[in-house]
Design an enzyme around this catalytic site. Structure first.
Site, mmCIF file in Angstrom:
data_model
loop_
_atom_site.group_PDB
_atom_site.id
_atom_site.type_symbol
_atom_site.label_atom_id
_atom_site.label_comp_id
_atom_site.label_asym_id
_atom_site.label_seq_id
_atom_site.Cartn_x
_atom_site.Cartn_y
_atom_site.Cartn_z
ATOM 1 C CG HIS A 27 -2.326 0.200 0.970
ATOM 2 N ND1 HIS A 27 -3.218 -0.841 0.850
ATOM 3 C CD2 HIS A 27 -3.050 1.323 0.770
ATOM 4 C CE1 HIS A 27 -4.420 -0.378 0.597
ATOM 5 N NE2 HIS A 27 -4.351 0.933 0.531
ATOM 6 C CB SER A 55 0.583 -1.661 6.173
ATOM 7 O OG SER A 55 1.227 -0.519 6.704
ATOM 8 C CB THR A 70 13.733 19.620 -4.580
ATOM 9 O OG1 THR A 70 12.863 18.810 -5.382
ATOM 10 C CG2 THR A 70 15.086 19.755 -5.246
#
Length: 701
Positions: free
Chosen positions: A260, A311, A638
């Protein structure tokens, strides 16, 4: 059942919920009655060939594309006497808005985009037989999911340009399921409310990016071969509902790798592609040396699989007060709340991730040796089959004498509880097998009572929202969905818009016709536990069995070469009027005494390369006297934060996390933004500006 009590905070939240529900109903009544403006389609399909609108946010817009309004089937140069396939790859930006829009996935109020961590891309792969007789397209897109409206519009634009070459049966669009991409591109009311409206700007960026990636792949066809490989990695993921998962047969638990994309939690406000997108980023950067992110010839997609309850937060949930694990049927704690160790889980996951692109056609990061050592070639004809299906009315044969039916859509109580990766805010828990009189009464007063038919059909799920019976202003969930299979020799990929618990519907067996060997009623025990995924299975307890039965029909048609005899099924709707975004777009203003592009906090004069975080974007090359871009807003190093203030006053923060590979020299940051201006009695316009602070030096220790 014990009497439920509410804290003062919960009572306050309930009051807010009731108020918000009333306001939402009122707004829905007003905002859905809109004329076709730039935010909504004026006809069934948007105007072909139009460029995507500019961002109304302080960031640079992606490149747009023009498409031909004349239907045609372009001729492609084919390579004869070649044993492999013709393969084309393409990648295009599909980021959309990075502010003033909700993020899609957690359905958390207030989780608005406030900047960008990485850009979102559409990655297309076209495979064709050498004689050109058959071809298939697989597109992996860095978005939460592919909405029906998105798919319909992409197919429409492909038909306008390529005729019957790319169709609904041979084009698969797959979302990576990142929970950190823009929302607002849906047409069914449940998702429109969760998105806080429909954003035509984000929708257009997504459609344009997807179509452009396919166009690039189409013009980039070359002779090539496909290889498949497999391996095992441990410690990269956990199952967030293990008590439910263990109900699966062992044969089904040994499934393909799935994950996930929720390493970035519901506290995140930066648009990004999460863990699988980061895997693509790293793999492409490794293969495209010297190119900026999103550029270069090599394209690596890490597509979603049977991610269900898998997960990436490998440390699992723990009680905040005691530190003990709360891995139980309800994922609840006797005292205090539930939390996760975000930082450790994120980096442990990134170190051990194995995700396979297009399910074993490409490999990722830690297991790149699988990619290098792949030797089993995928060969054989290409085929595809597709049907539209009314999933609310499928008769499922459980055995030779007994049948069952799918249901009108409905969401159960545990849906509102969320998961360990993103908890709900009210007094719902996973594992709720009974309703609650308070919430039932509130629902009945606001939305009406669910019918006995829908409640009986969904048992053992207690119905919280009877979405299949809510039709205003548009249906809350779809009745008609896709089922689709494409095959490459012995390899097959299935596609369906559904929640299927922890079951793998991607074909992993060499004899792909054996897709449907699973026991049809094997999903039923999982529903007894009624955790989040089971409560979110909108078509009822026989959803998995229905999909298996439908896929069996498609698989048999491909195996017997009778795809042409398949009925296309009922066409889905394409709604004309959709709710405008609830987040207002106001005129941007610069603070007194300043103008857009002024530097609020200049860079220091020097920085040292360390393993900590700093900032930049361009490096000065003395030999050529030019500034060379080293990073852009798609770079993982960034960060772009947009801070929305009151009365149109806002500012942006740009960070560069300087890697230890940065070369010493002179650097600068450049910022490209847009401001919204509106004169009296005139439409709003977007004005571009740019700025750059002082030059600074990066030096080595």
């Amino acid at each position: 059942m014990a009497k439920r009590t509410f804290s003062s905070f919960e009572i306050f939240l309930i009051f807010l919920l009731v108020m918000m529900t009333g306001i939402t109903v009122a707004l829905l009544s007003l905002l859905f009655i809109t004329s076709g403006t730039i935010e909504n389609h004026t006809g069934k399909y948007p105007t072909q060939g139009s460029a995507a609108p500019q961002y109304s946010t302080p960031s640079r817009a992606p490149t747009t594309t023009q498409v031909s309004p004349t239907p045609s089937t372009p001729k492609t140069t084919l390579f004869q006497n070649f044993s492999g396939y013709h393969i084309g790859v393409g990648r295009a930006d599909c980021t959309g808005q990075v502010s003033d829009i909700n993020l899609m996935g957690f359905s958390k109020t207030g989780q608005y985009a406030r900047g960008i961590l990485t850009r979102l891309y559409s990655r297309a792969f076209i495979m064709a037989e050498p004689d050109g007789s058959n071809r298939v397209v697989f597109v992996s897109i860095d978005i939460g999911m592919v909405s029906q409206r998105l798919r319909l519009e992409v197919l429409s634009r492909l038909q306008n340009k390529y005729g019957s070459l790319y169709r609904r049966d041979n084009v698969i669009l797959s979302g990576t399921h990142t929970h950190s991409g823009p929302a607002g591109y849906f047409q069914y009311t449940t998702f429109v409310i969760a998105s806080e409206g429909f954003s035509n700007r984000t929708f257009e960026y997504m459609v344009t990016g997807i179509v452009k990636s396919i166009e690039i792949a189409h013009t980039n066809m070359k002779p090539g071969k496909i290889f498949i490989n497999k391996g095992t990695v441990d410690g990269a993921q956990i199952n967030r509902s293990p008590t439910s998962y263990l109900w699966n047969p062992q044969s089904e638990r040994a499934s393909w790798f799935a994950i996930h994309p929720v390493s970035m939690r519901n506290t995140n406000h930066l648009v990004n592609s999460d863990n699988v997108g980061y895997a693509s980023y790293l793999f492409e950067q490794e293969k495209n040396k010297g190119y900026l992110p999103g550029e270069g010839p090599y394209v690596a997609a890490f597509a979603s699989s049977n991610l269900g309850d898998v997960s990436p937060n490998v440390l699992g949930p723990h009680c905040t007060n005691t530190g003990e694990s709360c891995e139980n049927a309800n994922s609840s704690c006797p005292i205090g709340g539930v939390g996760n160790n975000d930082i450790k889980s994120l980096f442990l996951h990134l170190m051990g991730i194995l995700c396979l692109s297009i399910h074993c056609l490409f490999t990722i990061m830690f297991s790149s040796e699988l990619y290098e050592s792949a030797s089993q070639e995928v060969t054989g004809p290409l085929a595809s089959a597709h049907q539209w299906v009314n999933m609310t009315d499928v008769t499922v044969w459980l055995n030779s004498t007994h049948t069952a039916k799918t249901c009108k859509p409905a969401l159960g109580y545990s849906f509102a509880a969320g998961t360990i990766d993103g908890f709900g805010t009210l007094n719902f828990t996973q594992g709720m097998t009974e309703g609650d009189s308070f919430w039932d009464t509130l629902r009945d007063q606001v939305l009406g009572k669910p019918s006995e038919e829908i409640k009986e059909c969904h048992k053992p799920k207690p119905v919280l929202l009877h979405t299949g019976e809510l039709l205003k202003p548009h249906p809350w969930h779809p009745d008609i969905v896709d089922v689709q299979i494409v095959t490459l020799g012995f390899l097959a990929i299935t596609f369906g818009l559904c929640k299927i618990y922890n079951h793998c519907l991607s074909l992993k067996c060499k004899k792909w016709i054996e897709l449907c060997r699973m026991v049809c009623n094997s999903a039923l025990p999982l529903l007894q536990a009624q955790r989040y995924e089971a409560a979110s299975t909108i078509y009822g307890p026989h959803t998995l069995s229905a999909y298996i039965q439908l896929f069996r029909v498609l698989a048999k048609a491909i195996a017997t070469d009778t795809v042409a005899n398949l009925s296309s099924g009922p066409e889905p709707p394409f709604f004309e009027q959709l709710m405008s975004p609830l987040i207002p777009n106001i005129v941007d203003r610069a603070p007194a005494g300043t103008t857009f592009g002024d530097i609020l906090l200049p860079a220091n004069t020097t920085y040292r390369v360390t393993h900590q975080t700093f900032l930049t974007v361009e490096k000065y090359e003395a030999t050529s006297g030019t500034w060379q871009i080293t990073h852009n807003d798609a770079s993982w190093e960034t960060r772009f934060y947009w801070h929305k203030g009151l009365l149109g006053l806002s500012n942006a923060t740009i960070q560069w996390h300087i890697p230890d590979t940065a070369q010493p020299g002179s650097y600068r940051i450049k910022y490209f933004g847009h401001s919204r201006k509106q004169d009296l009695l005139k439409p709003a316009v977007l004005l571009s500006f740019e700025s750059s602070p002082s030059v600074f030096e990066v030096i080595t220790t």
